[in-house]
Design a protein around this motif. Structure first.
Motif, PDB file in Angstrom:
ATOM      1  N   ALA A  58       0.808  -1.216   0.000  1.00 26.71           N
ATOM      2  CA  ALA A  58       0.000   0.000   0.000  1.00 26.71           C
ATOM      3  C   ALA A  58       0.843   1.270   0.000  1.00 26.71           C
ATOM      4  O   ALA A  58       0.453   2.286  -0.584  1.00 26.71           O
ATOM      5  N   PHE A  59       2.004   1.212   0.652  1.00 27.84           N
ATOM      6  CA  PHE A  59       2.816   2.424   0.826  1.00 27.84           C
ATOM      7  C   PHE A  59       4.233   2.230   0.290  1.00 27.84           C
ATOM      8  O   PHE A  59       5.191   2.754   0.863  1.00 27.84           O
ATOM      9  N   HIS A  60       4.386   1.474  -0.783  1.00 26.41           N
ATOM     10  CA  HIS A  60       5.735   1.146  -1.251  1.00 26.41           C
ATOM     11  C   HIS A  60       6.581   2.357  -1.635  1.00 26.41           C
ATOM     12  O   HIS A  60       7.806   2.317  -1.434  1.00 26.41           O
ATOM     13  N   PRO A  61       6.030   3.450  -2.152  1.00 30.67           N
ATOM     14  CA  PRO A  61       6.921   4.593  -2.427  1.00 30.67           C
ATOM     15  C   PRO A  61       7.573   5.148  -1.163  1.00 30.67           C
ATOM     16  O   PRO A  61       8.762   5.477  -1.152  1.00 30.67           O
ATOM     17  N   GLN A  62       6.782   5.227  -0.088  1.00 31.17           N
ATOM     18  CA  GLN A  62       7.323   5.733   1.176  1.00 31.17           C
ATOM     19  C   GLN A  62       8.316   4.752   1.794  1.00 31.17           C
ATOM     20  O   GLN A  62       9.357   5.157   2.322  1.00 31.17           O
ATOM     21  N   VAL A  63       7.995   3.455   1.736  1.00 30.17           N
ATOM     22  CA  VAL A  63       8.897   2.440   2.311  1.00 30.17           C
ATOM     23  C   VAL A  63      10.212   2.410   1.547  1.00 30.17           C
ATOM     24  O   VAL A  63      11.292   2.275   2.147  1.00 30.17           O
ATOM     25  N   ALA A  64      10.157   2.553   0.226  1.00 35.65           N
ATOM     26  CA  ALA A  64      11.372   2.526  -0.590  1.00 35.65           C
ATOM     27  C   ALA A  64      12.331   3.643  -0.208  1.00 35.65           C
ATOM     28  O   ALA A  64      13.554   3.493  -0.334  1.00 35.65           O
ATOM     29  N   ARG A  65      11.782   4.767   0.275  1.00 35.74           N
ATOM     30  CA  ARG A  65      12.642   5.886   0.678  1.00 35.74           C
ATOM     31  C   ARG A  65      13.351   5.613   2.002  1.00 35.74           C
ATOM     32  O   ARG A  65      14.299   6.318   2.353  1.00 35.74           O
ATOM     33  N   LEU A  66      12.901   4.589   2.737  1.00 39.34           N
ATOM     34  CA  LEU A  66      13.544   4.231   4.012  1.00 39.34           C
ATOM     35  C   LEU A  66      14.600   3.149   3.790  1.00 39.34           C
ATOM     36  O   LEU A  66      14.744   2.233   4.593  1.00 39.34           O
ATOM     37  N   ARG A  67      15.347   3.263   2.708  1.00 33.65           N
ATOM     38  CA  ARG A  67      16.275   2.202   2.301  1.00 33.65           C
ATOM     39  C   ARG A  67      17.294   1.883   3.390  1.00 33.65           C
ATOM     40  O   ARG A  67      17.554   0.719   3.689  1.00 33.65           O
ATOM     41  N   ARG A  68      17.868   2.914   4.013  1.00 34.48           N
ATOM     42  CA  ARG A  68      18.888   2.667   5.040  1.00 34.48           C
ATOM     43  C   ARG A  68      18.300   1.959   6.247  1.00 34.48           C
ATOM     44  O   ARG A  68      18.933   1.043   6.809  1.00 34.48           O
TER      45      ARG A  68
END
Length: 206
Positions: free
Chosen positions: A77-87
């Motif tokens: 549902a929130f993959h764009p936001q999760v992808a930004r939390l890469r570290r």
């Protein structure tokens, strides 16, 4: 309690990484959940099958499945936001690797496995889910292509086996060994360390 909390954190990290990979591969919501569950639970299931534990522990405790499925749904549902939390995801993934590799080794030793077998089973507990994820997505498993991943898991497993043989307090040994795995993994990411591969010219005659 602390080990359980770390294990759940590792499950969340592995489920998130699997779900993100599935989203990038354009799978539907069911596929994302399946890949997330496989990534999170695959290593533990392989461990239990090798040790003759039936049914596998993670399939007997519904919270494990629920946490992983919920994580995969959130990522979908929130993959764009999760992808930004890469570290943050990489850090949690390293923690999960350390926890599962060392806990898997401890479980194998307590089940009567030899130190040699326990180390291999512990390493498999840490890397098995990721390898299954890559196979489901029709990729060569990441641990076979690059990055210091399996080596870090094996190092932690060996430390647990040494602590068991001496013998030292198992709880303290597990924590220290997991910390070593996390440190090796994070330093490898920071320094861009990779295992050696054959140069293109080396395979021309094969």
């Amino acid at each position: 309690m602390v080990l359980t909390a770390l294990e759940l954190l590792g499950l969340v990290a592995f489920a998130a990484s699997g779900a993100l990979a599935a989203v990038r591969a354009r799978l539907d919501v069911f596929g994302v959940i399946v890949v997330g569950l496989t990534t999170a639970l695959g290593g533990g299931i392989i461990r239990d099958v090798l040790l003759g534990i039936h049914p596998p522990t993670t399939l007997r405790n519904w919270p494990y499945l629920a946490v992983c499925a919920a994580t995969a749904l959130i990522v979908f549902a929130f993959h764009p936001q999760v992808a930004r939390l890469r570290r943050a995801v990489l850090l949690a993934d390293a923690l999960g690797l350390g926890v599962f590799a060392t806990a898997g080794t401890t479980i194998a030793l307590n089940a009567g496995a030899t130190a040699y077998a326990a180390c291999l089973i512990g390493m498999t507990s840490g890397i098995g889910g990721g390898a299954l994820r890559d196979l489901l997505l029709r990729e060569i498993p990441l641990v076979l292509r690059k990055e210091i991943y399996a080596v870090a898991a094996l190092a932690g497993a060996v430390l647990v086996a040494i602590g068991h043989a001496l013998p030292l307090p198992s709880g303290a040994v597990t924590v220290v060994a997991a910390a070593v795995v996390v440190t090796i993994r994070l330093v490898a990411l920071w320094r861009h360390w990779n295992a050696p591969v054959a140069r293109p010219g080396d395979t021309d005659s094969l």
